[in-house]
Design an enzyme around this catalytic site. Structure first.
Site, PDB file in Angstrom:
ATOM      1  N   LYS A  49      42.978 -22.232 -11.236  1.00 25.38           N
ATOM      2  CA  LYS A  49      42.472 -21.096 -12.007  1.00 25.38           C
ATOM      3  C   LYS A  49      43.558 -20.029 -12.161  1.00 25.38           C
ATOM      4  O   LYS A  49      43.725 -19.448 -13.240  1.00 25.38           O
ATOM      5  CB  LYS A  49      41.222 -20.512 -11.312  1.00 25.38           C
ATOM      6  CG  LYS A  49      40.000 -21.435 -11.412  1.00 25.38           C
ATOM      7  CD  LYS A  49      38.844 -21.008 -10.513  1.00 25.38           C
ATOM      8  CE  LYS A  49      37.723 -22.040 -10.539  1.00 25.38           C
ATOM      9  NZ  LYS A  49      36.600 -21.725  -9.628  1.00 25.38           N
ATOM     10  N   GLN A  93      35.100 -17.928  -4.472  1.00 25.99           N
ATOM     11  CA  GLN A  93      35.040 -19.385  -4.549  1.00 25.99           C
ATOM     12  C   GLN A  93      34.006 -19.936  -3.567  1.00 25.99           C
ATOM     13  O   GLN A  93      34.047 -19.622  -2.368  1.00 25.99           O
ATOM     14  CB  GLN A  93      36.432 -19.985  -4.276  1.00 25.99           C
ATOM     15  CG  GLN A  93      36.522 -21.484  -4.460  1.00 25.99           C
ATOM     16  CD  GLN A  93      36.328 -21.950  -5.899  1.00 25.99           C
ATOM     17  OE1 GLN A  93      36.639 -21.229  -6.856  1.00 25.99           O
ATOM     18  NE2 GLN A  93      35.799 -23.140  -6.065  1.00 25.99           N
ATOM     19  N   ASP A 116      31.632 -15.318 -12.937  1.00 23.73           N
ATOM     20  CA  ASP A 116      31.050 -16.587 -12.503  1.00 23.73           C
ATOM     21  C   ASP A 116      29.613 -16.758 -13.003  1.00 23.73           C
ATOM     22  O   ASP A 116      29.068 -17.863 -12.967  1.00 23.73           O
ATOM     23  CB  ASP A 116      31.018 -16.618 -10.965  1.00 23.73           C
ATOM     24  CG  ASP A 116      31.905 -17.703 -10.387  1.00 23.73           C
ATOM     25  OD1 ASP A 116      32.215 -18.664 -11.107  1.00 23.73           O
ATOM     26  OD2 ASP A 116      32.275 -17.572  -9.206  1.00 23.73           O
TER      27      ASP A 116
HETATM   28  N1  GUN Z   1      32.610 -23.880  -6.480  1.00 19.61           N
HETATM   29  C1  GUN Z   1      32.377 -24.928  -7.289  1.00 19.61           C
HETATM   30  N2  GUN Z   1      32.240 -24.515  -8.570  1.00 19.61           N
HETATM   31  C2  GUN Z   1      32.392 -23.178  -8.556  1.00 19.61           C
HETATM   32  C3  GUN Z   1      32.368 -22.171  -9.575  1.00 19.61           C
HETATM   33  O1  GUN Z   1      32.158 -22.421 -10.764  1.00 19.61           O
HETATM   34  N3  GUN Z   1      32.580 -20.908  -9.139  1.00 19.61           N
HETATM   35  C4  GUN Z   1      32.774 -20.592  -7.840  1.00 19.61           C
HETATM   36  N4  GUN Z   1      32.948 -19.329  -7.527  1.00 19.61           N
HETATM   37  N5  GUN Z   1      32.794 -21.486  -6.887  1.00 19.61           N
HETATM   38  C5  GUN Z   1      32.610 -22.777  -7.237  1.00 19.61           C
END
Ligand code: GUN
Length: 293
Positions: A49, A93, A116
């Site tokens: 990311k 995350q 998110d």
């Molecule tokens: N863990 C797995 N997918 C995601 C996501 O889209 N966002 C976040 N913050 N954690 C994740």
């Protein structure tokens, strides 16, 4: 069988975002990541990311917190980022350690910075089909894959495998929206569903998001189905340097010859999640500065 190439679709979205970011006259969007602990998958996702943000021209910063961080200390860090004027988006995350209340943590993020789409307010807006909210990145990416692949959803039966807050539930909400892609009839299946294969066999579109390698087999589908495979499962593979390889929730080799469309793993949904995060971050910046693009 048509392979849905998530890498190519994500690339075109990222190119479009790069142009838009370059047109911003004052300031730069910025996304803040919080990673708790040392989960190897989380380390790899956050790195990806950050690299994508950099390629687009979006600033990012990363806070790494120890596995045994207290809920209060985590909240304090989120509060600082909420107040920080430079930060447009905050991403914590998942998964978080067991002693941390994940929902309370996501709700601590300012809804305006919730790129998110996990805050209760944004989930509520999704339910109400209010476009002013943020939509969770993986479900938003699934919709874009379906749109780009021109898969017809109008009145079709979409079967969602999995009821998670992050993927299953919001994907189902998007598929029943009164717009396209949407207007579908949706069934959500989960670990307690009886006669699962009877339901999945009725799917025109199957969204598999249960996190079990090779769970969907030929016996569970009907020829002509389109499959979005959201699973990213690590299975041991001695021939790889890392010692593992990534597979989806679908037994791709067995099932793909019978599909109208199918996403590969890797290279399907994964890159779209990242692209949608970048889009949400840009949107957060534009909204804050009342810029229309
Ligand atoms: N863990 C797995 N997918 C995601 C996501 O889209 N966002 C976040 N913050 N954690 C994740």
């Amino acid at each position: 069988m048509k392979l849905i190439d998530g890498n190519t679709i994500a690339k075109s979205i990222i190119e479009d975002l790069t142009i838009k970011v370059s047109r911003i006259k004052k300031g730069k969007p910025c996304v803040a990541f919080i990673r708790v602990g040392k989960d190897p998958a989380s380390i790899s996702y956050v790195r990806k990311k950050q690299k994508t943000a950099e390629a687009i021209g979006i600033d990012s910063e990363l806070t790494i917190l120890p596995e045994d961080i207290s809920q209060d200390a985590l909240f304090s860090k989120i509060d600082i980022l909420n107040k920080d004027d430079r930060i447009n988006g905050i991403l914590i995350q998942a998964p978080l350690p067991d002693h941390i209340d994940e929902t309370a943590t996501f709700n601590r993020v300012s809804p305006d910075k919730d790129v998110d789409g996990f805050h209760t307010l944004n989930i509520g807006k999704l339910c109400q089909e209010d476009p002013s909210g943020f939509v969770a990145c993986t479900p938003a990416g699934i919709v874009e894959l379906i749109r780009h692949s021109k898969i017809d959803t109008e009145g079709k039966h979409v079967v969602v495998l999995g009821r998670s807050q992050i993927v299953g539930k919001p994907s189902a909400l998007l598929m029943i929206r009164k717009e396209l892609p949407g207007n579908a009839t949706v069934t959500i299946c989960h670990s307690r569903t009886q006669n699962l294969h009877k339901i999945t066999q009725q799917a025109d579109i199957l969204i598999a998001a249960i996190g079990k390698a090779h769970f969907v087999t030929k016996a569970m589908i009907t020829k002509g189905v389109s499959i979005i495979d959201v699973g990213i499962n690590r299975i041991p593979d001695a021939s790889k340097k890392s010692g593992f390889r990534l597979v989806g929730d679908v037994d791709f080799e067995e099932v793909s010859p019978f599909c109208e469309h199918i996403t590969p793993v890797p290279g399907g949904v994964g890159p779209m999640t990242v692209a949608m995060l970048m889009q949400n971050t840009l949107n957060a910046f534009l909204k804050k500065h009342s810029i229309k693009m």
